[in-house]
Design a protein around this motif. Structure first.
Motif, PDB file in Angstrom:
ATOM      1  N   ARG A  16       0.824  -1.220   0.000  1.00  0.00           N
ATOM      2  CA  ARG A  16       0.000   0.000   0.000  1.00  0.00           C
ATOM      3  C   ARG A  16       0.849   1.256   0.000  1.00  0.00           C
ATOM      4  NH1 ARG A  16      -3.872   2.893   3.550  1.00  0.00           N
ATOM      5  NH2 ARG A  16      -3.266   1.668   5.374  1.00  0.00           N
ATOM      6  N   ALA A  17       2.128   1.143   0.327  1.00  0.00           N
ATOM      7  CA  ALA A  17       3.031   2.278   0.165  1.00  0.00           C
ATOM      8  C   ALA A  17       3.546   2.369  -1.266  1.00  0.00           C
ATOM      9  CB  ALA A  17       4.201   2.161   1.139  1.00  0.00           C
ATOM     10  N   LEU A  18       3.699   1.225  -1.918  1.00  0.00           N
ATOM     11  CA  LEU A  18       4.195   1.206  -3.291  1.00  0.00           C
ATOM     12  C   LEU A  18       3.096   1.522  -4.300  1.00  0.00           C
ATOM     13  CD1 LEU A  18       6.557   0.621  -5.240  1.00  0.00           C
ATOM     14  CD2 LEU A  18       5.895  -1.797  -5.162  1.00  0.00           C
ATOM     15  N   PHE A  19       1.892   0.998  -4.052  1.00  0.00           N
ATOM     16  CA  PHE A  19       0.774   1.188  -4.977  1.00  0.00           C
ATOM     17  C   PHE A  19      -0.406   1.851  -4.266  1.00  0.00           C
ATOM     18  CE2 PHE A  19       2.861  -2.711  -6.773  1.00  0.00           C
ATOM     19  CZ  PHE A  19       3.326  -2.110  -7.932  1.00  0.00           C
ATOM     20  N   ASP A  20      -1.309   2.416  -5.074  1.00  0.00           N
ATOM     21  CA  ASP A  20      -2.511   3.046  -4.541  1.00  0.00           C
ATOM     22  C   ASP A  20      -3.549   1.956  -4.268  1.00  0.00           C
ATOM     23  OD1 ASP A  20      -4.745   4.464  -3.918  1.00  0.00           O
ATOM     24  OD2 ASP A  20      -4.793   5.672  -5.745  1.00  0.00           O
ATOM     25  N   LEU A  21      -3.670   1.584  -3.009  1.00  0.00           N
ATOM     26  CA  LEU A  21      -4.614   0.551  -2.597  1.00  0.00           C
ATOM     27  C   LEU A  21      -5.650   1.102  -1.619  1.00  0.00           C
ATOM     28  CD1 LEU A  21      -2.071  -2.364  -2.272  1.00  0.00           C
ATOM     29  CD2 LEU A  21      -4.211  -2.531  -3.541  1.00  0.00           C
ATOM     30  N   ASP A  22      -5.919   2.397  -1.719  1.00  0.00           N
ATOM     31  CA  ASP A  22      -6.870   3.012  -0.793  1.00  0.00           C
ATOM     32  C   ASP A  22      -8.262   2.399  -0.916  1.00  0.00           C
ATOM     33  OD1 ASP A  22      -4.872   4.588   0.148  1.00  0.00           O
ATOM     34  OD2 ASP A  22      -5.589   6.461  -0.742  1.00  0.00           O
ATOM     35  N   LYS A  23      -8.726   2.174  -2.139  1.00  0.00           N
ATOM     36  CA  LYS A  23     -10.048   1.581  -2.346  1.00  0.00           C
ATOM     37  C   LYS A  23     -10.097   0.188  -1.734  1.00  0.00           C
ATOM     38  CE  LYS A  23     -13.327   0.254  -5.972  1.00  0.00           C
ATOM     39  NZ  LYS A  23     -13.596   0.259  -7.450  1.00  0.00           N
ATOM     40  N   GLU A  24      -9.059  -0.583  -2.000  1.00  0.00           N
ATOM     41  CA  GLU A  24      -9.014  -1.945  -1.489  1.00  0.00           C
ATOM     42  C   GLU A  24      -8.929  -1.967   0.039  1.00  0.00           C
ATOM     43  OE1 GLU A  24      -7.895  -1.863  -5.684  1.00  0.00           O
ATOM     44  OE2 GLU A  24      -7.332  -0.671  -3.938  1.00  0.00           O
ATOM     45  N   PRO A  50       0.368   3.832  -9.258  1.00  0.00           N
ATOM     46  CA  PRO A  50       1.482   4.090  -8.339  1.00  0.00           C
ATOM     47  C   PRO A  50       1.015   4.733  -7.036  1.00  0.00           C
ATOM     48  CG  PRO A  50       2.068   4.734 -10.563  1.00  0.00           C
ATOM     49  CD  PRO A  50       0.594   4.431 -10.583  1.00  0.00           C
ATOM     50  N   GLY A  51       1.672   4.382  -5.950  1.00  0.00           N
ATOM     51  CA  GLY A  51       1.385   4.966  -4.653  1.00  0.00           C
ATOM     52  C   GLY A  51       2.460   5.945  -4.232  1.00  0.00           C
ATOM     53  N   SER A  52       2.426   6.327  -2.964  1.00  0.00           N
ATOM     54  CA  SER A  52       3.306   7.397  -2.466  1.00  0.00           C
ATOM     55  C   SER A  52       4.782   7.059  -2.567  1.00  0.00           C
ATOM     56  CB  SER A  52       2.950   7.712  -1.005  1.00  0.00           C
ATOM     57  OG  SER A  52       1.602   8.106  -0.878  1.00  0.00           O
ATOM     58  N   GLY A  53       5.135   5.785  -2.411  1.00  0.00           N
ATOM     59  CA  GLY A  53       6.541   5.408  -2.438  1.00  0.00           C
ATOM     60  C   GLY A  53       7.053   4.953  -3.789  1.00  0.00           C
ATOM     61  N   PHE A 138      15.112  -0.199  13.658  1.00  0.00           N
ATOM     62  CA  PHE A 138      15.200  -0.004  12.212  1.00  0.00           C
ATOM     63  C   PHE A 138      14.668   1.375  11.823  1.00  0.00           C
ATOM     64  CE2 PHE A 138      15.060  -4.548  12.840  1.00  0.00           C
ATOM     65  CZ  PHE A 138      16.008  -5.018  11.948  1.00  0.00           C
ATOM     66  N   ALA A 139      15.224   1.934  10.755  1.00  0.00           N
ATOM     67  CA  ALA A 139      14.689   3.169  10.180  1.00  0.00           C
ATOM     68  C   ALA A 139      13.368   2.834   9.505  1.00  0.00           C
ATOM     69  CB  ALA A 139      15.669   3.760   9.176  1.00  0.00           C
ATOM     70  N   ALA A 140      12.312   3.525   9.899  1.00  0.00           N
ATOM     71  CA  ALA A 140      10.994   3.210   9.352  1.00  0.00           C
ATOM     72  C   ALA A 140      10.113   4.449   9.389  1.00  0.00           C
ATOM     73  CB  ALA A 140      10.335   2.078  10.149  1.00  0.00           C
ATOM     74  N   GLY A 141       9.181   4.533   8.441  1.00  0.00           N
ATOM     75  CA  GLY A 141       8.303   5.682   8.368  1.00  0.00           C
ATOM     76  C   GLY A 141       6.902   5.298   7.923  1.00  0.00           C
ATOM     77  N   ILE A 142       5.911   6.005   8.491  1.00  0.00           N
ATOM     78  CA  ILE A 142       4.512   5.854   8.086  1.00  0.00           C
ATOM     79  C   ILE A 142       4.279   6.801   6.924  1.00  0.00           C
ATOM     80  CG2 ILE A 142       2.103   5.997   8.828  1.00  0.00           C
ATOM     81  CD1 ILE A 142       3.337   6.001  11.766  1.00  0.00           C
ATOM     82  N   ILE A 143       4.092   6.251   5.746  1.00  0.00           N
ATOM     83  CA  ILE A 143       4.029   7.080   4.552  1.00  0.00           C
ATOM     84  C   ILE A 143       2.636   7.681   4.397  1.00  0.00           C
ATOM     85  CG2 ILE A 143       3.404   5.268   2.899  1.00  0.00           C
ATOM     86  CD1 ILE A 143       5.707   6.572   1.100  1.00  0.00           C
ATOM     87  N   PRO A 311      -4.211  -3.883   5.273  1.00  0.00           N
ATOM     88  CA  PRO A 311      -4.117  -5.309   5.007  1.00  0.00           C
ATOM     89  C   PRO A 311      -2.947  -5.631   4.120  1.00  0.00           C
ATOM     90  CG  PRO A 311      -5.742  -4.344   3.555  1.00  0.00           C
ATOM     91  CD  PRO A 311      -5.249  -3.249   4.457  1.00  0.00           C
ATOM     92  N   ALA A 312      -2.421  -4.613   3.378  1.00  0.00           N
ATOM     93  CA  ALA A 312      -1.422  -4.859   2.346  1.00  0.00           C
ATOM     94  C   ALA A 312      -0.028  -4.565   2.850  1.00  0.00           C
ATOM     95  CB  ALA A 312      -1.706  -3.987   1.130  1.00  0.00           C
TER      96      ALA A 312
END
Length: 312
Positions: A16-24, A50-53, A138-143, A311-312
């Motif tokens: 869901r960061a790589l692709f736009d899965l908002d609907k799903e 494409p999503g945000s990342g 770990f380096a991590a971020g909420i996109i 979920p993704a």
């Protein structure tokens, strides 16, 4: 001979960061897992947007084409099960992304698998997974949602921007400011100007990026970094001396003294910006992809909250 990723920058990203899965994701939240699974299977031949990342991942993978060695490895870290993942892999293939590795946890948390793959950076829309990754070191971020598409000619040089305190550095000085105010913070920084700041959750990532930069000729470096911080004089001296002590490269530095960050980030053209405060990360996400770092020190302090379920 066993494959090793020891010499690569390893980026783990949720689907869901790589692709736009908002609907799903909305189907998952409103109707449950079975409805989500049915929808994904019925639409598994449809390419995801494409999503945000996406731009960051595409630009990072482009580094491999510029070097004789593989510099970057991207893997999917997803709460999907294998049965709902085909749409993700079809979309990866459609866009020509060189991603061949994945963790499909079937709803379980993902932080436990980061060490096994040597992940340097984890991006997700799920706050629990990101918080667990931060807690594990770990380096991590909420996109945040961001749908602007970058032309391919803007992906030839990766531009990554970082906040300072509680991102590159620990929250030591930020705690002084929060508990005692600006005057005490300034005095503390002046007194400790020659003492390097302790490392924050993204310090090692910055060092890895600096090492990658050094592998290219000085006039052909395809990575550019920036520090974008609310600090200003005289608190900037300790930051500069800390980076010098770490022997890391930072290409641009902006000491804004409270001026909104998003305008500078837009001009810099960041493919991703990391900040521990929701007010800065969400504002920046209006113009560039941004992620919040939910850093919690041993003293319990952290940045602002942002609800998320994935979920993704």
């Amino acid at each position: 001979m066993a494959v090793t990723l020891d010499n690569c920058l390893v980026v783990g990203i949720s689907s869901r960061a790589l692709f736009d899965l908002d609907k799903e994701n909305a189907i998952f939240e409103k109707e449950g897992l079975d409805a989500y699974r049915t929808y994904q299977i019925e639409h598994e031949e449809e390419v995801l947007a494409p999503g945000s990342g996406f731009a960051l991942v595409k630009a990072l993978l482009h580094l491999n084409a510029l070097s004789k060695e593989r510099l970057v490895e991207v893997l999917i870290l997803s709460r999907n099960g294998a049965d709902t993942s085909l749409r993700i892999f079809h979309s990866i293939e459609h866009y020509g992304l060189d991603i061949t590795r994945a963790v499909l946890s079937g709803g379980e948390g993902l932080a436990n698998y980061l060490e096994a793959f040597g992940v340097d950076l984890f991006l997700s829309a799920d706050e629990d997974d990101v918080q667990a990754a931060i807690d594990a070191g770990f380096a991590a971020g909420i996109i945040y949602p961001h749908r602007e598409r970058y032309p391919d000619d803007q992906l030839q040089q990766i531009r990554i921007a970082f906040d300072g305190d509680a991102v590159l550095f620990s929250d030591e000085s930020e705690r002084i400011y929060q508990q005692q105010g600006l005057e005490a913070f300034v005095e503390y920084e002046r007194a400790n100007a020659k003492k390097p700041l302790p490392k924050g959750p993204f310090a090692n990532l910055l060092k890895t990026l600096s090492r990658l930069q050094e592998s290219f000729p000085p006039d052909q470096v395809p990575i550019r970094t920036a520090l974008v911080t609310a600090r200003n004089a005289p608190a900037q001296e300790r930051v500069i001396r800390t980076l010098r002590a770490w022997n890391v490269r930072i290409d641009e530095a902006f000491f804004l003294g409270g001026i909104p960050k998003k305008d500078v980030l837009e001009k810099f053209g960041a493919h991703i910006f990391f900040d521990d405060q929701d007010i800065h990360a969400s504002g920046a996400s209006e113009v560039v992809p941004s992620a919040r770092v939910p850093y919690k020190s041993e003293h319990g302090m952290s940045g602002g909250n942002n609800d998320g379920n994935e979920p993704a």
